[in-house]
Design an enzyme around this catalytic site. Structure first.
Site, mmCIF file in Angstrom:
data_model
loop_
_atom_site.group_PDB
_atom_site.id
_atom_site.type_symbol
_atom_site.label_atom_id
_atom_site.label_comp_id
_atom_site.label_asym_id
_atom_site.label_seq_id
_atom_site.Cartn_x
_atom_site.Cartn_y
_atom_site.Cartn_z
ATOM 1 N N GLU A 266 -4.007 3.983 -10.607
ATOM 2 C CA GLU A 266 -3.486 5.121 -9.842
ATOM 3 C C GLU A 266 -2.799 4.663 -8.549
ATOM 4 O OE1 GLU A 266 -6.064 8.923 -9.739
ATOM 5 O OE2 GLU A 266 -6.492 7.785 -7.922
ATOM 6 N N GLY A 268 -0.171 4.197 -5.479
ATOM 7 C CA GLY A 268 0.841 4.919 -4.719
ATOM 8 C C GLY A 268 1.770 3.877 -4.123
ATOM 9 N N ARG A 269 1.228 3.147 -3.147
ATOM 10 C CA ARG A 269 2.005 2.160 -2.406
ATOM 11 C C ARG A 269 2.788 1.192 -3.303
ATOM 12 N NH1 ARG A 269 0.091 0.843 2.294
ATOM 13 N NH2 ARG A 269 -1.920 1.555 1.526
ATOM 14 N N ARG A 305 2.739 4.590 10.465
ATOM 15 C CA ARG A 305 1.831 3.492 10.090
ATOM 16 C C ARG A 305 1.579 2.478 11.215
ATOM 17 N NH1 ARG A 305 2.238 0.281 6.385
ATOM 18 N NH2 ARG A 305 0.194 0.529 5.457
ATOM 19 N N TYR A 309 -2.284 2.552 12.172
ATOM 20 C CA TYR A 309 -3.092 1.446 11.640
ATOM 21 C C TYR A 309 -2.753 0.096 12.276
ATOM 22 C CZ TYR A 309 -2.994 4.762 7.688
ATOM 23 O OH TYR A 309 -3.041 5.871 6.897
ATOM 24 N N CYS A 338 7.086 11.081 23.622
ATOM 25 C CA CYS A 338 6.466 11.055 24.946
ATOM 26 C C CYS A 338 5.079 10.426 24.889
ATOM 27 C CB CYS A 338 6.326 12.490 25.437
ATOM 28 S SG CYS A 338 5.246 13.416 24.338
ATOM 29 N N GLU A 339 4.932 9.363 24.110
ATOM 30 C CA GLU A 339 3.616 8.751 23.915
ATOM 31 C C GLU A 339 3.783 7.245 24.006
ATOM 32 O OE1 GLU A 339 0.524 9.996 22.276
ATOM 33 O OE2 GLU A 339 1.128 12.098 22.090
ATOM 34 N N TYR A 374 3.860 6.260 2.307
ATOM 35 C CA TYR A 374 3.228 6.784 3.511
ATOM 36 C C TYR A 374 4.185 6.727 4.704
ATOM 37 C CZ TYR A 374 -0.585 5.976 0.299
ATOM 38 O OH TYR A 374 -1.374 5.977 -0.832
HETATM 39 N N1 LLP Z 1 -6.065 7.231 -5.427
HETATM 40 C C1 LLP Z 1 -6.784 7.827 -4.459
HETATM 41 C C2 LLP Z 1 -7.927 8.661 -4.808
HETATM 42 C C3 LLP Z 1 -6.422 7.646 -3.109
HETATM 43 O O1 LLP Z 1 -7.137 8.228 -2.152
HETATM 44 C C4 LLP Z 1 -5.294 6.851 -2.799
HETATM 45 C C5 LLP Z 1 -4.897 6.657 -1.413
HETATM 46 C C6 LLP Z 1 -4.571 6.262 -3.857
HETATM 47 C C7 LLP Z 1 -4.996 6.473 -5.158
HETATM 48 C C8 LLP Z 1 -3.370 5.418 -3.631
HETATM 49 O O2 LLP Z 1 -3.619 4.309 -2.869
HETATM 50 P P1 LLP Z 1 -2.496 3.159 -2.741
HETATM 51 O O3 LLP Z 1 -2.271 2.608 -4.124
HETATM 52 O O4 LLP Z 1 -1.286 3.800 -2.231
HETATM 53 O O5 LLP Z 1 -3.076 2.176 -1.804
HETATM 54 N N2 LLP Z 1 -1.790 6.149 4.577
HETATM 55 C C9 LLP Z 1 -2.364 4.828 4.272
HETATM 56 C C10 LLP Z 1 -2.965 4.746 2.924
HETATM 57 C C11 LLP Z 1 -4.029 5.794 2.679
HETATM 58 C C12 LLP Z 1 -4.197 6.040 1.242
HETATM 59 C C13 LLP Z 1 -5.102 7.173 0.939
HETATM 60 N N3 LLP Z 1 -5.416 7.274 -0.437
HETATM 61 C C14 LLP Z 1 -1.288 3.758 4.525
HETATM 62 O O6 LLP Z 1 -0.243 4.099 5.029
HETATM 63 O O7 LLP Z 1 -1.522 2.594 4.254
#
Ligand code: LLP
Length: 419
Positions: A266, A268-269, A305, A309, A338-339, A374
């Site tokens: 699953e 995303g990144r 980001r 982070y 402004c931060e 993200y």
């Molecule tokens: N599945 C679940 C249940 C999740 O909570 C997430 C990410 C993913 C899959 C996908 O994760 P990935 O493959 O993208 O690492 N905003 C942060 C990342 C937070 C991700 C939250 N959940 C960043 O910019 O690194």
């Protein structure tokens, strides 16, 4: 820093659509999707980049999708994914969250969306709402790991998932309400390494014992890292080795329960991060004591980001007038907000640092790399800044995939009451 879009295209896009501007490179998404298609099913965690054209492209490439909110269910449907659960068929949309808000519960029922539950209360709420379906559960194995403490999603300080010692109770709760748990899911954080991965695989094998022969699917969650630092480029994670570890866990499970188990991932990144560029214009070049600052027309309202982070994003400069950029300087790159935390060059903990960059001038473009995941997804309207336009680079052309927010749209939901 090399990137996949010609400077001439960037310059043209910036003048046509204005800056800040997002550009997603279609070919890079296609390459990334292919890499992970060793898994039986690739479920895109759309939270990373929910743009409808991006989600539609990923659908076209053969992936299914995850939804974390009512809004993401609506997006998934709009992008062409279907609700509806059929025995033996992988659901196209899975709702994975730790709660149901009331909107999500209604959409889940209306479109027969598969649910991956993250709290025992969700099972009860489904039953009370008259939904009876097969479920999967997101298990918190008792430990987690991420590229930052903020992206660790396991352990007893994490709100995510069902605590591993409560799996049995959840099975009972589901059964007493006429539902079956047929799948297990673990996502312990974003930016997982191999050492922790082996530990998660073992935890999955352990958890599978509670389900026995009811188990049909396991999901490895997301978390696959990408190389953000220039020196890591060319050293992308070995997805096949990542898969092999999970496949080995799957085989151990199959051996003990005596039938095949479906293996999902699953990400995303991994699917979108490297495809995305945030293009900004340098609007001021100034000195604060001995430090040189490049101030951009993009801030943490666009890409949060680094501020949130301390994340690293590689940076390039493209001269607006086509001059050679041979000289380098140490500069802090910051935004317009402004931060004081509105700085792109910082380390975890909020420490501002300088970066060796080409000597630039006002009007040059500054490109933040690997911003496809993200990035736009976490943008905000703080300081009443508008959402930037999003574009896709496809077949040698830039296509608009989201218009820049207008001032009218920015204000349209506000009401001035009689005072
Ligand atoms: N599945 C679940 C249940 C999740 O909570 C997430 C990410 C993913 C899959 C996908 O994760 P990935 O493959 O993208 O690492 N905003 C942060 C990342 C937070 C991700 C939250 N959940 C960043 O910019 O690194």
């Amino acid at each position: 820093m090399k990137y996949s879009i010609p400077d001439s295209v960037l310059l043209k896009a910036a003048s046509e659509y204005g800056t800040p501007l997002w550009i997603y490179d279609r070919a890079t998404i296609e390459r990334a999707v292919k890499d992970v298609q060793v898994f039986d099913t690739v479920r895109f965690a759309q939270k990373a980049c929910p743009n409808l054209s991006v989600v539609s492209l990923i659908r076209k490439l053969g992936c299914v999708v995850d939804a974390v909110s009512a809004g993401e269910i609506v997006r998934a449907l709009k992008a062409g994914f279907k609700g509806g659960q059929q025995k033996g068929k992988v659901p196209e949309i899975v709702y994975t969250a730790d709660i149901f808000d009331r909107d999500a519960l209604e959409l889940v029922k209306k479109y027969d969306i598969a649910v991956n539950v993250g709290s025992p209360d969700m099972i009860q709420q489904l039953a009370d709402f008259g939904v009876k379906s097969e479920l999967t559960i997101r298990v918190n194995p008792g430990f987690g790991h991420g590229h930052s403490r903020k992206t660790n999603t396991g352990g007893d300080l994490s709100k995510h998932g069902i605590w591993h010692e409560q799996i049995k109770d959840c099975i009972k709760l589901a059964q007493s309400n006429g539902m079956w748990i047929t799948g297990l899911h673990m996502h312990i954080g974003s930016g997982t390494d191999f050492e922790h991965l082996a530990q998660v695989c073992d935890a999955m094998v352990d958890a599978s014992r509670h389900l026995g022969s009811h188990l049909r699917t396991i999901s490895a969650g997301g978390g696959l890292p990408i190389p953000y630092h220039e020196e890591e480029k060319g050293n992308r994670i070995d997805v096949k080795a990542y898969y092999d570890l999970w496949d080995n866990a799957r085989k151990r499970i199959q051996q003990s329960i005596g039938h095949d188990v479906h293996l999902e991932v699953e990400p995303g990144r991994y699917l979108v991060a490297e495809s995305g560029y945030l293009v900004a214009e340098i609007r001021a070049v100034k000195k604060q004591g001995s430090n040189l600052f490049y101030l951009l027309d993009a801030g943490f309202t666009d890409l949060v980001r680094p501020s949130f982070y301390g994340s690293y994003h590689a940076i390039s400069v493209v001269a607006r007038d086509g001059r050679e950029l041979n000289e380098t300087v140490d500069a802090v790159v910051a935004g317009p907000l402004c931060e004081s935390g509105d700085v792109f060059t910082q380390e975890e903990g909020g420490f501002v640092v300088t970066r060796k960059l080409p000597k630039a001038q006002v009007g040059d473009l500054l490109i933040l790399h690997d911003a496809g995941a993200y990035g736009a997804a976490m943008s905000s309207n703080y300081n009443s800044r508008r959402y930037a336009a999003e574009t896709m680079y496809t077949k040698g052309e830039i296509k608009l995939v989201r218009e820049r927010q207008t001032f009218e749209q920015l204000l349209q939901n506000d009401r001035i009451i009689e005072l």
